[in-house]
Design an enzyme around this catalytic site. Sequence first.
Site, PDB file in Angstrom:
ATOM      1  N   VAL A   1       0.852  -1.178   0.000  1.00 11.29           N
ATOM      2  CA  VAL A   1       0.000   0.000   0.000  1.00 11.29           C
ATOM      3  C   VAL A   1       0.888   1.227   0.000  1.00 11.29           C
ATOM      4  CG1 VAL A   1      -1.696   1.276   1.351  1.00 11.29           C
ATOM      5  CG2 VAL A   1      -1.837  -1.180   1.219  1.00 11.29           C
ATOM      6  N   LEU A  23       5.428   7.482   0.876  1.00 15.07           N
ATOM      7  CA  LEU A  23       6.156   6.825   1.959  1.00 15.07           C
ATOM      8  C   LEU A  23       6.433   5.345   1.720  1.00 15.07           C
ATOM      9  CD1 LEU A  23       4.305   8.407   5.022  1.00 15.07           C
ATOM     10  CD2 LEU A  23       6.421   9.150   3.921  1.00 15.07           C
ATOM     11  N   SER A  24       5.908   4.763   0.651  1.00  7.76           N
ATOM     12  CA  SER A  24       6.165   3.345   0.388  1.00  7.76           C
ATOM     13  C   SER A  24       6.425   3.139  -1.101  1.00  7.76           C
ATOM     14  CB  SER A  24       4.994   2.485   0.874  1.00  7.76           C
ATOM     15  OG  SER A  24       3.894   2.627   0.010  1.00  7.76           O
ATOM     16  N   SER A  25       6.666   1.891  -1.482  1.00  5.40           N
ATOM     17  CA  SER A  25       7.113   1.637  -2.854  1.00  5.40           C
ATOM     18  C   SER A  25       6.130   0.815  -3.693  1.00  5.40           C
ATOM     19  CB  SER A  25       8.474   0.945  -2.823  1.00  5.40           C
ATOM     20  OG  SER A  25       8.387  -0.250  -2.070  1.00  5.40           O
TER      21      SER A  25
END
Length: 156
Positions: A1, A23-25
């Site tokens: 997510v 904030l994530s990949s």
Amino acid sequence: VLMIRSKGEGPTTFAGYSAFTVLSSSMQDEIPKGSLIITKRVDPNTLEIGDDITYMRDASITVTHRIVGIMENYNETGQRAFRTQGIMNAEPDSTPVVAVNVVGRVVFHSLILGQIVEFISAYWYLAVLFVLLFTGLYASLSKFVFGDRKSKQTPV
């Protein structure tokens, strides 16, 4: 997510635009972790498969994923809903996104600007110090280079 930083009860908007830092990949090939993204509020009826959207997962978490399916009458409520998926994820998200939870369509993203925003957020005091030093240097140099013009003017 793909989680993105959001403050308070939902994202802050200015003239229908919102800004987030990734904030994530889960969208790494398209929108790398650390990127700044700008979303524009749009009529959910104009969204199409392939659009990248930001939506509220709950009261304080926003997610940006790609639309991979559209349901016109979700659970017989008459509402439009979207099946979404992070492009790096093997499967679509388990819960459809109801149209009212859509913050907007992604209209811009930049890794470099995201890194600048993150640096300024982490080291804001250095940015303030730089501005103060630059202002002082500019004032000193302009006084030295241009002098005090008022005192050098001759009376008429």
